[in-house]
Scaffold this active site. Structure first.
Site, PDB file in Angstrom:
ATOM      1  N   GLY A  12       0.787  -1.238   0.000  1.00  0.00           N
ATOM      2  CA  GLY A  12       0.000   0.000   0.000  1.00  0.00           C
ATOM      3  C   GLY A  12       0.812   1.277   0.000  1.00  0.00           C
ATOM      4  N   ARG A  92      -5.943  -8.301  -8.696  1.00  0.00           N
ATOM      5  CA  ARG A  92      -7.075  -9.065  -9.195  1.00  0.00           C
ATOM      6  C   ARG A  92      -7.573  -8.410 -10.489  1.00  0.00           C
ATOM      7  NH1 ARG A  92      -9.958 -12.730  -6.195  1.00  0.00           N
ATOM      8  NH2 ARG A  92      -8.542 -12.560  -4.441  1.00  0.00           N
ATOM      9  N   LEU A  93      -7.988  -9.218 -11.438  1.00  0.00           N
ATOM     10  CA  LEU A  93      -8.552  -8.645 -12.656  1.00  0.00           C
ATOM     11  C   LEU A  93      -9.915  -8.045 -12.347  1.00  0.00           C
ATOM     12  CD1 LEU A  93      -7.897 -11.174 -15.573  1.00  0.00           C
ATOM     13  CD2 LEU A  93      -6.944  -8.880 -15.276  1.00  0.00           C
ATOM     14  N   HIS A 110       1.362   0.140 -13.272  1.00  0.00           N
ATOM     15  CA  HIS A 110       2.024  -1.155 -13.436  1.00  0.00           C
ATOM     16  C   HIS A 110       3.534  -0.920 -13.587  1.00  0.00           C
ATOM     17  CE1 HIS A 110       2.519  -5.327 -14.604  1.00  0.00           C
ATOM     18  NE2 HIS A 110       3.285  -4.921 -15.591  1.00  0.00           N
TER      19      HIS A 110
HETATM   20  C1  GRF Z   1       3.393  -1.067  -7.608  1.00  0.00           C
HETATM   21  O1  GRF Z   1       4.697  -1.259  -8.057  1.00  0.00           O
HETATM   22  C2  GRF Z   1       2.438  -0.989  -8.761  1.00  0.00           C
HETATM   23  O2  GRF Z   1       3.041  -0.608  -9.957  1.00  0.00           O
HETATM   24  C3  GRF Z   1       1.942  -2.413  -8.896  1.00  0.00           C
HETATM   25  O3  GRF Z   1       1.929  -2.932  -7.616  1.00  0.00           O
HETATM   26  C4  GRF Z   1       2.876  -2.245  -6.806  1.00  0.00           C
HETATM   27  C5  GRF Z   1       2.158  -1.844  -5.576  1.00  0.00           C
HETATM   28  O4  GRF Z   1       3.058  -1.439  -4.599  1.00  0.00           O
HETATM   29  N1  GRF Z   1       0.645  -2.462  -9.536  1.00  0.00           N
HETATM   30  P1  GRF Z   1       2.535  -0.759  -3.246  1.00  0.00           P
HETATM   31  O5  GRF Z   1       1.573  -1.743  -2.613  1.00  0.00           O
HETATM   32  O6  GRF Z   1       1.889   0.512  -3.622  1.00  0.00           O
HETATM   33  O7  GRF Z   1       3.769  -0.586  -2.422  1.00  0.00           O
END
Ligand code: GRF
Length: 188
Positions: A12, A92-93, A110
């Protein structure tokens, strides 16, 4: 104020970063109604509580199917009059129930330069493939895995003796700048 919900499943830190910017007034005209998570024991839950936010925890496996799970989530989103969904490490999708209700109004971040390295372990895959650079992408969410329309990207180098942890930190630093910027630009 535009009401947004943040969905997370893990540490998070992107969620925390967005909250800090909202609180500092750097991210303006945005109200985060709640944190939504499918992982009741994940670290993001505690962060949500620390921010004094409602945290809605779900156990998707306790529903008969994805439709029933998302209908329950949708009920809560509607009760909070949420206008946009911001995915921040939600593993999750998104299914048709939420896609139909929030068409063009779901964002994701991502950790790769999409369309390269969709799906899990994008950072490890870029590293192991000997890429010289990677980065992060903010995109709209569609029914596929990290396939929605790209909004913005930031790049960083991959060094010869890089570790996955170091690279992940480098990418997250980019994400903490990029995601709030895009949210501010797109969500009005
Ligand atoms: C991030 O690197 C984001 O790009 C990917 O999941 C990670 C989440 O990291 N979708 P966090 O939980 O915000 O530390």
């Amino acid at each position: 104020m535009v009401k947004i919900a943040i969905f997370a499943s893990g540490s998070g830190t992107n969620f925390d970063n967005i909250m800090q910017r909202v609180k500092k007034g750097v991210l303006r005209n945005i109200e985060v109604t709640a944190l939504y998570t499918d992982q009741p024991t994940a670290a993001c839950v505690q962060l949500g509580q620390q921010h004094g936010l409602p945290v809605h925890t779900y156990r998707p496996k306790s529903y008969v199917d994805k439709l029933a799970y998302e209908q329950d989530v949708l009920k809560q989103l509607e009760a909070e009059q949420v206008e946009w969904i911001v995915l921040a490490g939600y593993m999750r999708l998104i299914g048709n129930t939420l896609l139909d209700a929030y068409e063009g109004k779901i964002l994701n971040i991502h950790p790769s330069l999409l369309p390269k390295y969709k799906g899990i372990d994008a950072i490890g895959k870029a590293l192991n493939n000997g890429e010289l650079e990677t980065g992060t992408t903010v995109h709209y969410v569609d029914a596929g895995m990290d396939t929605g329309q790209i909004i913005a990207q930031r790049k960083c180098p991959i060094y010869q003796d890089d570790t996955k942890a170091a690279l992940e930190d480098r990418i997250k630093s980019l994400e903490y700048e990029l995601y709030p910027e895009v949210i501010q630009q797109i969500i009005r």
